[in-house]
Design an enzyme around this catalytic site. Sequence first.
Site, PDB file in Angstrom:
ATOM      1  N   SER A   7      65.481  32.771  47.149  1.00  0.00           N
ATOM      2  CA  SER A   7      65.781  33.789  46.475  1.00  0.00           C
ATOM      3  C   SER A   7      64.701  35.346  46.694  1.00  0.00           C
ATOM      4  O   SER A   7      65.004  35.538  47.762  1.00  0.00           O
ATOM      5  CB  SER A   7      65.798  33.290  44.979  1.00  0.00           C
ATOM      6  N   ASP A  19      76.565  29.093  47.130  1.00  0.00           N
ATOM      7  CA  ASP A  19      75.926  30.200  46.069  1.00  0.00           C
ATOM      8  C   ASP A  19      76.118  31.313  46.482  1.00  0.00           C
ATOM      9  O   ASP A  19      75.763  31.565  47.075  1.00  0.00           O
ATOM     10  CB  ASP A  19      74.289  29.606  46.714  1.00  0.00           C
ATOM     11  N   HIS A  67      72.145  27.827  43.048  1.00  0.00           N
ATOM     12  CA  HIS A  67      71.225  28.553  43.450  1.00  0.00           C
ATOM     13  C   HIS A  67      69.464  27.818  43.727  1.00  0.00           C
ATOM     14  O   HIS A  67      68.793  28.467  44.486  1.00  0.00           O
ATOM     15  CB  HIS A  67      71.542  29.479  43.206  1.00  0.00           C
TER      16      HIS A  67
END
Length: 546
Positions: free
Chosen positions: A358, A415, A476
């Site tokens: 991320s 995602d 995610h």
Amino acid sequence: MLQVSSVMAVHNNLHMFPARRMSFRCQSSPLNPASTKLPPSNSSSSSQSKTLNLVTSTEATRLHLSNLDKLLQTTTSTQLNQQDLQQQQPQTETIRKESISEKKSKNDIIEGLSLARLWPEMKATEEMSPRHLNRLQRLLSKTAEYSPRNVLGSRWMEYHGSNDWKGLLDPLDENLRREVVRYGEFVQAAYHSFHSNPAMSAEEPPLPRRVVSPDRSYKVTKSLYATSSVGLPKWVDDVAPDLGWMTQRSSWIGYVAVCDDRREIARMGRRDIVISLRGTATCLEWAENMRAQLTDMPTTTDSTSAHGKPKVECGFLSLYKTRGAHVPSLAESVIEEVKRLMEVYKGETLSITVTGHSLGAALALLVADEISTCGADVPPVAVISFGGPRVGNKAFAARLAAQNVKVLRVVNSQDVITRVPGMFVSEEVEQKLKSSKVGGMMEKIGLGYTHVGVELRVNTKMSPYLKPDADMACCHDLEAYLHLVDGYLASNCPFRANAKRSLARLMKDQTANVKKLYTSKAKALDVNLSRQGSFSMSSCLPSPSS
């Protein structure tokens, strides 16, 4: 049959029965037309009358016998047909049952071969055969079951991306799969270390932090901090004092580790330096993520290329370059530690691997960019990222390629974070827009983002354990990423049956997104998911993968 044979006997032997009344001697038996003998008579009229009666009686007898014969034949045929039907009925019923049984058997075979019970629905697996239950029980246990670590030897540069991982991604090479999962576990260790102690003092430097390395052959040498250039008003702390670490400007974000085991160095073919970075955790980090405008990268030389000046997202650059009150910037810490390790292990074969998830995936690109230019003899630099957003424009991607930075992006098709910042569309659509007249306008308004490097694309729908409509958080989630990579075979293949990564943590963190069939079976197997899924020191050891 006995009744019919009795009647037939009477019919064939009528001449043996005498007349029932002797007074009828003047007439022949009506049941015996062959008898024409008449008793003598003296009267002619009487004789004529008797003769007429005899003819009438004979004709009537023949008619009765004809009717009787028809009746006997009809009765016999009917009874025979009924007996035949009674005899044939068990045989017919048996044949019918055998036919139905055979038809059911064929239907069962056809259902067993039905494509609907195979990939992608994986219904055959969900039937929970004993073999599959044993596999599920093994995957739910935290018993260490490691795949053999094959010797990479002279091929280590290929696995490190020297040839952009050509021929290793689809189908996924088993050695590369294991390496990718292992680097993901370095990021999980960063998350664990931060959440075990997220708060930092604003008045004094941070104390040394303990990081449990996911690989015993690596030792942690440096803690890394990221600082936001923006801050929340002081009244926020007064109104919500319990927020604490969520509002702090500087936070622990990762670490540097180096392989320190001779056997592992020999297996990998070099000494590996790992830089691991976690994802977004604090309010100010989220605020920096929202600063999506492109800004020029600070460089000492003119790096303008055919694509223009390299630009990156303002918020990512802020977290990378900003100094804290008592900690250096992330850029300063990383460069200082890498140079130190290069000096310590001078003369050895080294590699540098930057990994993140991320926000950490975005910062990993900025780290790799600066490391690649920090010295004359910089080791090969590679980035292994999970669920990373777009970071910069096409000129930034070209700059990394020119500096020989290799990037492998692991992307989940579901995602949404991998499609921001910029236009919230797929990469194919975005490329078409950029090649059209709209492309110039996108650059001017600061939406000209592009991804960097090579892509390894996985899909939540490929997992037989996760719901196809899993929510955004699950798609995610880093553990979900590692679960999908561990089961990935190729883009056109289902989830591999011999996946070895434990399901305990996935079921604990993503209970609502795991199919109910497996959660119920897990309970039936008496697996304590809350205890086994907790991220303890033992769970920081390498999870089985291949």
